[in-house]
Motif scaffolding. Structure first.
Motif, PDB file in Angstrom:
ATOM      1  N   LEU A 458       2.473   0.840   9.707  1.00 48.67           N
ATOM      2  CA  LEU A 458       3.482   0.940   8.651  1.00 48.67           C
ATOM      3  C   LEU A 458       4.777   1.516   9.208  1.00 48.67           C
ATOM      4  N   LEU A 491      -2.541  -2.734   3.873  1.00 45.56           N
ATOM      5  CA  LEU A 491      -1.249  -2.207   3.440  1.00 45.56           C
ATOM      6  C   LEU A 491      -0.759  -2.921   2.187  1.00 45.56           C
ATOM      7  N   PHE A 496       2.067  -0.974  -0.264  1.00 44.40           N
ATOM      8  CA  PHE A 496       3.167  -0.552   0.602  1.00 44.40           C
ATOM      9  C   PHE A 496       4.068  -1.739   0.931  1.00 44.40           C
TER      10      PHE A 496
END
Length: 996
Positions: A458, A491, A496
């Motif tokens: 990330l 993710l 996200f």
């Protein structure tokens, strides 16, 4: 991909979405099908070149419950989809045109807007009683923003914005009726600006063409970034399109829209980096090019709105660059009578100038009220009574910010304080819950709880950018494809990032800019630099054939890395691109960034050459922004001169010395300017370059005129005119003062001719300069011609002419941001006002113009401007003030050596003495005689005529009529033209009186 693919021997038979609840799977299936089609197309092209039969693939898609039948093969079990949903998909495959995708109406309802669909009509299908409506998928649709892409994954309930939605609907109705509207959503981060525009768009877009774009946090240094994205969407330009295909798309769409728009093509090509061979706009003034480029976009948009109403969406204006802002301003001024609805959003720190427009509406979005916030949390957590205290606590901590609330719930789910098993339950007492106080802290807490590998990924994605293709991620991240795919899926599940539609590659985007910001700031500086370098290197490799589209990103990545060489290289290229796009502020940012990084490179001849290249490019741009006389511009050229001497580079020394010359002459440091002009002449002669000789004359005629060496100045204007060719020398303006030497020479000759006593020649030269400036369509050159035309009119006593030219100069300067020329126009417009005009206001306007002129660092022409002020003060009989101004002007003459208007100052001093009564006549006579002496020294016949007329009038009052008549007749008889000008008519009238 989460799909079942059944294959036959001759190609893909069908794709089946897995039997899960998420409604985004039909969309993902079609994205996969489009990517598959693209691969088949490329493979088929290769087969054709080999003389083989290309593939002919067809895809059928249906959405529904898929039944899986297990088939044992001995070693393991395989699964085959069966049942009605499967059969209907197979029927779609048969009905699909070759090389296309066919879907059922069920699928169409789920994917409409994400894809461009063509109705094939109702079709009788075996096994189905009623006809089935069939649609062909022809490409991607208009839904592409973060919120649009996340719809399939399920948005939280949209609540509390009914009043805002009604305002948007009213604006849309007016726009559709031809009364264009601007609506702005203004709010802090996370309150729901983008969500509001998204919800309105998806419920209203039927019958509208939607054009949308957004700004990014580093975009202020990236000229036209949102504009180019908007144009790519309008012209349907894809990343894999080569230059030829992109030009064809732009040309085809513009000409199909309206052949009268053909003249916009060069500007669109230049903006999109699609210029081939010689750039037809290369010689154009940067500001004119910028204005016409923006006007080209405006014309296309307005013309398109005649065919269908347009919804134009610009998001995140708080990060907007100057050029995109200029386009928004242009559109804002133009859409009042069009079928255009412009929707924008921004944070409170952004400001604009549209507030006074009757068709502008601002919607201030505050955090949700308690009732709406509770309704939203109920959709996230359920209506379990036991969770009511938790809902109240979340609302209190987040203050009703929708994004904060979503992230808080996600934090509690991540840490296990909330569990979802049919219903949502709380596993800890309310007092033990740790809810971070800000959204940044919430996001940081969520990121910290990720597994180490996913957290690292990330953070890497945050360094790459807000949006990123999978191919770029693979090139940056050193992990297996399977592992990378798993982590990206995780993710996405954690909300996200989101996957977004793209043909030819999978692309992702961060859910929110704050998510990227927090993840980016959590990366240690050294690791961040390493990741930026990896991202830059991967971008180079992936887009090697079309780097022009990625120069800003490359400059950004390498400038944040340890790779100084690449940082300088791409900052220089991005700066040059900004110059070509007339984005001067962005050019300065990039070029200065490159120069800053030069400091870390050891001294060497190559380093010096590279730095010199940057300085020579930066100098003219800096002058355009800061003014010729700015200290910052001077420092650029002083450093460049040192490098030229060090390298023995006389070729680049010439533009550097010219830049220093114009700094000096603008500050009226005329001794230094004269010395530099002489150096330029010697250098040009030694190099034997005709263009450089022209620019040496350019420097010389300006300097000599100001010093009062009028005959020599005229000689240099004549020699320059003999060398000048507008076709060969049109590009010189970019390096030399921003204005064309041919225009300057004609304008300068006009003033010099008047001073030397040839008013008609002066007027002719002035008109020639204006004609040439208009033909060149060069903003700075036209400003120069207009200013000098107004000065010539003033010298000839033509108030009407001076007023017209001054007004035109002010209008042009406002359009281009020419601060110094606005000042000149203000002074001359005040002088040109009628005699009956309020002299108090005229004096105030003159003083205001002079202050603005000095604020730009300019000191030349100061005695002339002060003399005009004295004239107006005399009309008010403000004698003491006029005397102070004359003293100030003469002091300026003594300090600078700017003598071309000195004689007139002495004459005015004589007129002021006469206002003191009979006792001051001797002083007045002394000043008039001094004026005549100075005018004769510089051969300024027109000033000699004025001073002699003043002295003759005084002598006549003293009874010395013969002396007065003799001296006035002599100077009047010298003139052979301009007999109808004010000064000569005044002298003739006095001479007739003296003869009587």
């Amino acid at each position: 991909e989460g799909f079942v693919a059944q294959s036959t021997g001759d190609g893909i038979f069908a794709l089946f979405g897995a039997p899960v609840a998420h409604e985004d799977h039909p969309q993902r299936a079609l994205y996969a099908a489009l990517r598959m089609q693209e691969e088949i197309r490329r493979y088929s092209d290769r087969l054709r070149t080999e003389g083989r039969q290309p593939l002919q693939a067809r895809v059928g898609v249906n959405t529904g419950e898929v039944v899986m039948r297990s088939v044992s093969t001995g070693e393991h079990a395989e699964y085959v989809p069966v049942g009605h949903a499967t059969s209907l998909a197979a029927r779609m495959q048969v009905l699909a045109p070759i090389g296309s995708i066919a879907i059922t109406a069920t699928t169409q309802r789920l994917v409409e807007g994400y894809f461009a669909l063509k109705a094939l009509g109702p079709t009788k299908v075996k096994g189905v009683t009623e006809p089935v409506n069939v649609y062909e998928v022809t490409g991607l649709g208009p839904l592409r923003t973060r919120l649009q892409r996340s719809v399939g994954r399920g948005l939280s309930k949209f609540v509390g914005r009914q009043a805002e939605m009604e305002s948007l609907k009213r604006a849309a109705e007016q726009a559709k009726a031809g009364h264009g509207q601007i609506v702005a959503a203004m709010a802090e981060a996370g309150v729901g600006k983008s969500r509001l525009l998204f919800e309105f768009k998806v419920t209203t877009q039927s019958g509208w063409m939607v054009l949308e774009t957004f700004s990014v946090s580093h975009g202020k240094a990236s000229a036209y970034l949102p504009v180019i994205d908007l144009l790519h969407g309008y012209f349907e330009i894809k990343s894999e399109d080569d230059r030829r295909k992109r030009r064809e798309k732009v040309t085809g769409r513009v000409l199909a829209l309206d052949r009268a728009l053909e003249d916009t093509l060069p500007y669109l090509f230049a903006l999109l980096g699609l210029v081939e061979a010689e750039d037809p706009l290369a010689q154009m003034d940067a500001q004119v090019k910028k204005r016409r480029s923006l006007d080209a976009i405006k014309r296309v948009v307005l013309r398109e709105s005649l065919n269908q109403p347009l919804m134009v969406i610009f998001e995140d204006l708080h990060w907007i660059d100057e050029e995109t802002q200029a386009l928004l301003n242009l559109l804002a001024d133009s859409i009042g009578t069009s079928r255009i609805l412009m929707l924008v959003n921004y944070r409170p720190e952004y400001s604009h100038q549209w507030g006074s427009k009757t068709y502008y509406t601002q919607l201030r979005l505050d955090p949700l009220g308690r009732e709406s916030a509770d309704e939203m949390l109920t959709t996230l957590l359920g209506d379990n009574v036991e969770l009511a205290p938790l809902r109240r606590l979340i609302i209190e901590r987040t203050e009703g910010n929708p994004f904060f609330m979503e992230e808080t719930v996600q934090v509690l789910l991540d840490e296990g304080a909330l569990v979802r098993n049919g219903t949502v339950k709380l596993t800890k007492p309310l007092g033990e819950l740790k809810i971070p106080p800000t959204v940044q802290a919430i996001l940081a807490a969520r990121i910290d709880r990720l597994p180490p590998a996913e957290k690292d990924l990330l953070q890497t994605l945050a360094v790459i950018g807000k949006e990123f293709p999978l191919s770029l991620v693979r090139a940056v991240v050193s992990t297996s494809a399977d592992e990378l795919g798993r982590m990206l899926d995780d993710l996405q599940l954690g909300e996200f990032i989101y996957e977004q539609p793209a043909v030819g590659d999978i692309e992702y985007t961060f859910k929110h800019a704050l998510t990227q910001e927090v993840a980016y700031n959590s990366v240690l500086i050294e690791r961040r630099k390493l990741l930026h370098e990896r991202a830059g290197a991967a971008t180079e490799e992936l887009y090697g054939g079309r780097l022009d589209d990625h120069l800003t990103a490359l400059a950004h990545h390498f400038s944040q890395s340890h790779n100084t060489t690449n940082a300088i290289h791409y900052l220089r290229l991005a700066g040059a691109q900004a110059v070509r796009r007339s984005a001067n502020r962005e050019a300065v940012v990039h070029l200065k960034g490159a120069l800053d990084r030069m400091n870390s490179i050891p001294d060497s001849p190559q380093r010096s050459r590279d730095e010199l290249d940057l300085l020579v490019m930066l100098g003219p741009v800096m002058m355009t922004l800061a003014g010729y006389a700015s200290l910052e511009s001077e420092m650029v050229y002083l450093r460049a001169r040192d490098l030229c001497v060090q390298l023995g580079d006389n070729t680049r020394l010439f533009p550097v010395l010219w830049g220093l010359w114009i700094c000096r002459v603008s500050r009226a440091e005329l001794d230094q300017a004269r010395h530099l002009a002489g150096e330029l002449a010697s250098l040009a002669e030694g190099l034997g370059d005709e263009a450089l000789k022209l620019e040496a004359h350019h420097a010389m005629w300006n300097t000599l005129w100001l010093r009062g060496e009028l005959t020599a100045a005229r000689l240099h204007t004549e020699r320059g005119a003999a060398l000048y060719d507008p076709h060969q020398h049109g590009s010189l303006a970019a390096l030399y003062g921003g204005h064309d030497p041919g225009v300057c020479g004609r304008s300068q000759a006009a003033v010099v001719e008047w001073l030397l006593g040839y008013p008609e020649r002066a007027l002719e030269s002035s008109r020639d300069a204006l004609t040439l400036a208009h033909e060149l369509a060069h903003g700075e050159s036209l400003a120069w011609a207009l200013s000098m035309a107004a000065i010539v009119d003033q010298l000839r006593g033509d108030r009407a002419g001076a007023g017209v030219h001054a007004e035109a100069l002010i209008a042009l300067s406002a359009e281009h941001g020419f601060a110094q020329w606005t000042a000149v126009g203000t002074i001359l417009r005040a002088w040109a006002g009628s005699e009956a005009a309020n002299s108090e206001i005229k004096v105030a306007n003159m003083r205001q113009g002079i202050a603005a002129w000095r604020a730009a660092g300019a000191r030349r022409w100061n005695p002339y401007f002060l003399a005009l002020t004295v004239e107006t003060c005399c009309a008010l009989r403000r004698v003491d003030e006029a005397r102070e101004v004359v003293a100030e002007a003469l002091d300026s003459v003594d300090r600078t050596g700017e003598r071309w208007y000195e004689a007139e100052l002495h004459r005015l001093r004589g007129e002021l003495s006469l206002m003191g009564g009979e006792s001051a006549q001797s002083d007045a006579e002394e000043h008039f005689r001094r004026a005549i002496e100075v005018s004769r020294q510089i051969e300024a016949k027109s000033h000699e005529l004025r001073a002699t007329t003043g002295l003759a009038r005084l002598l006549a009052k003293q009874g010395k009529r013969d002396e007065a008549r003799t001296m006035l007749a002599k100077i009047y008889g010298w003139f052979t033209e301009g007999l109808e000008t004010a000064d000569l008519k005044d002298a003739k009238a006095l001479l007739d009186q003296l003869r009587d």
